[in-house]
Design a protein around this motif. Structure first.
Motif, PDB file in Angstrom:
ATOM      1  N   ARG A 192     -12.513  -8.677  10.046  1.00 35.56           N
ATOM      2  CA  ARG A 192     -12.823  -7.724   8.976  1.00 35.56           C
ATOM      3  C   ARG A 192     -11.640  -7.572   8.036  1.00 35.56           C
ATOM      4  NH1 ARG A 192     -15.488  -3.422  12.932  1.00 35.56           N
ATOM      5  NH2 ARG A 192     -17.469  -4.501  13.225  1.00 35.56           N
ATOM      6  N   PRO A 193     -11.920  -7.194   6.790  1.00 39.60           N
ATOM      7  CA  PRO A 193     -10.814  -7.002   5.847  1.00 39.60           C
ATOM      8  C   PRO A 193      -9.952  -5.800   6.245  1.00 39.60           C
ATOM      9  CG  PRO A 193     -12.915  -6.415   4.838  1.00 39.60           C
ATOM     10  CD  PRO A 193     -13.225  -6.986   6.171  1.00 39.60           C
ATOM     11  N   ARG A 194      -8.680  -5.904   5.939  1.00 42.94           N
ATOM     12  CA  ARG A 194      -7.738  -4.809   6.228  1.00 42.94           C
ATOM     13  C   ARG A 194      -7.915  -3.674   5.217  1.00 42.94           C
ATOM     14  NH1 ARG A 194      -3.498  -3.891  10.044  1.00 42.94           N
ATOM     15  NH2 ARG A 194      -2.082  -2.459   9.053  1.00 42.94           N
ATOM     16  N   ARG A 195      -8.186  -4.031   3.969  1.00 43.80           N
ATOM     17  CA  ARG A 195      -8.393  -3.049   2.893  1.00 43.80           C
ATOM     18  C   ARG A 195      -9.591  -3.473   2.058  1.00 43.80           C
ATOM     19  NH1 ARG A 195      -5.181   1.160   4.268  1.00 43.80           N
ATOM     20  NH2 ARG A 195      -3.067   0.470   4.630  1.00 43.80           N
ATOM     21  N   SER A 217      -3.383 -12.907  10.787  1.00 40.27           N
ATOM     22  CA  SER A 217      -4.165 -12.004  11.624  1.00 40.27           C
ATOM     23  C   SER A 217      -5.385 -12.761  12.145  1.00 40.27           C
ATOM     24  CB  SER A 217      -4.614 -10.794  10.803  1.00 40.27           C
ATOM     25  OG  SER A 217      -5.513 -10.004  11.525  1.00 40.27           O
ATOM     26  N   ALA A 262      -8.127 -10.786  12.826  1.00 37.17           N
ATOM     27  CA  ALA A 262      -9.184  -9.809  12.572  1.00 37.17           C
ATOM     28  C   ALA A 262     -10.260 -10.408  11.657  1.00 37.17           C
ATOM     29  CB  ALA A 262      -8.606  -8.559  11.931  1.00 37.17           C
ATOM     30  N   GLU A 284     -12.183  -7.367  -1.135  1.00 38.07           N
ATOM     31  CA  GLU A 284     -11.795  -7.240   0.271  1.00 38.07           C
ATOM     32  C   GLU A 284     -10.485  -7.994   0.459  1.00 38.07           C
ATOM     33  OE1 GLU A 284     -16.300  -7.176   2.080  1.00 38.07           O
ATOM     34  OE2 GLU A 284     -15.238  -9.100   1.924  1.00 38.07           O
ATOM     35  N   TRP A 285      -9.518  -7.338   1.109  1.00 38.97           N
ATOM     36  CA  TRP A 285      -8.213  -7.952   1.317  1.00 38.97           C
ATOM     37  C   TRP A 285      -7.988  -8.193   2.807  1.00 38.97           C
ATOM     38  CZ3 TRP A 285      -3.545  -6.669   3.732  1.00 38.97           C
ATOM     39  CH2 TRP A 285      -2.463  -7.483   3.388  1.00 38.97           C
ATOM     40  N   PHE A 286      -7.716  -9.443   3.154  1.00 39.73           N
ATOM     41  CA  PHE A 286      -7.478  -9.862   4.530  1.00 39.73           C
ATOM     42  C   PHE A 286      -6.024 -10.281   4.690  1.00 39.73           C
ATOM     43  CE2 PHE A 286     -11.847 -10.770   3.496  1.00 39.73           C
ATOM     44  CZ  PHE A 286     -12.570 -10.494   4.644  1.00 39.73           C
ATOM     45  N   ARG A 287      -5.384  -9.865   5.761  1.00 35.01           N
ATOM     46  CA  ARG A 287      -4.041 -10.356   6.086  1.00 35.01           C
ATOM     47  C   ARG A 287      -4.159 -11.828   6.461  1.00 35.01           C
ATOM     48  NH1 ARG A 287      -0.259  -6.662   6.539  1.00 35.01           N
ATOM     49  NH2 ARG A 287       1.164  -7.644   7.984  1.00 35.01           N
ATOM     50  N   GLY A 309      -1.720 -12.007   1.864  1.00 31.10           N
ATOM     51  CA  GLY A 309      -3.118 -12.043   2.233  1.00 31.10           C
ATOM     52  C   GLY A 309      -3.987 -12.847   1.300  1.00 31.10           C
ATOM     53  N   TRP A 328       0.838  -1.201   0.000  1.00 29.45           N
ATOM     54  CA  TRP A 328       0.000   0.000   0.000  1.00 29.45           C
ATOM     55  C   TRP A 328       0.870   1.247   0.000  1.00 29.45           C
ATOM     56  CZ3 TRP A 328      -5.108   0.207  -0.693  1.00 29.45           C
ATOM     57  CH2 TRP A 328      -5.800   1.379  -0.374  1.00 29.45           C
TER      58      TRP A 328
END
Length: 148
Positions: free
Chosen positions: A78-81, A74, A76, A68-71, A58, A42
């Motif tokens: 929810r998606p990171r981006r 992680s 989490a 939707e981009w997920f690490r 990811g 990013w």
């Protein structure tokens, strides 16, 4: 001695639960389908940086008019981006160079994009790239899509 065994057992149990939750999260992300392995960098500079720094491994998932981009590493939910199809402009593609070859999956292709004025790079397999570009071009009538 009993205390040491109890502590070791508790640590092993916590590690097992952590790994189970980690795997469960990945399954839940991939359950709806439309996912692919995708590394993301990013806010990259204009000049190509081949140091391999800044890449995050990811999973990307298509969700309507968004990706939707997920690490991967992680917990989490929810998606990171989130990248909106109408805001993505493809600026070019290239092969990994230098230390990037070690930081990315083998056979990856790097796609340079602009998303709402932010320069980013996505690294994915050839098959995933073909699907991603087809998804971009399949925008509903009236939406502006810029694919180089």
């Amino acid at each position: 001695m009993v205390l040491a065994l109890t502590v070791c057992g508790a640590v092993i149990a916590l590690l097992a639960v952590a790994l189970f939750v980690f795997g469960l999260r990945r399954r839940l992300i991939q359950r709806s389908g439309g996912t692919f392995d995708c590394s993301l960098r990013w806010d990259v500079p204009e000049k190509t940086d081949t140091s391999g720094k800044g890449w995050g491994y990811g999973i990307a998932r298509y969700n309507g008019d968004r990706v939707e981009w997920f690490r991967v590493f992680s917990y989490a939910p929810r998606p990171r981006r989130m990248l909106e199809r109408s805001a993505i402009e493809v600026a070019g593609r290239r092969a990994p160079e230098g230390e990037e070859e070690l930081a990315l999956l083998s056979e990856a292709v790097i796609l340079t994009c602009l998303h709402r004025g932010v320069r980013l790079e996505l690294a994915m397999s050839d098959d995933a790239l073909t699907g991603f570009l087809a998804w971009l071009e399949a925008a509903p009538p009236g939406q502006r899509v810029n694919v180089a």
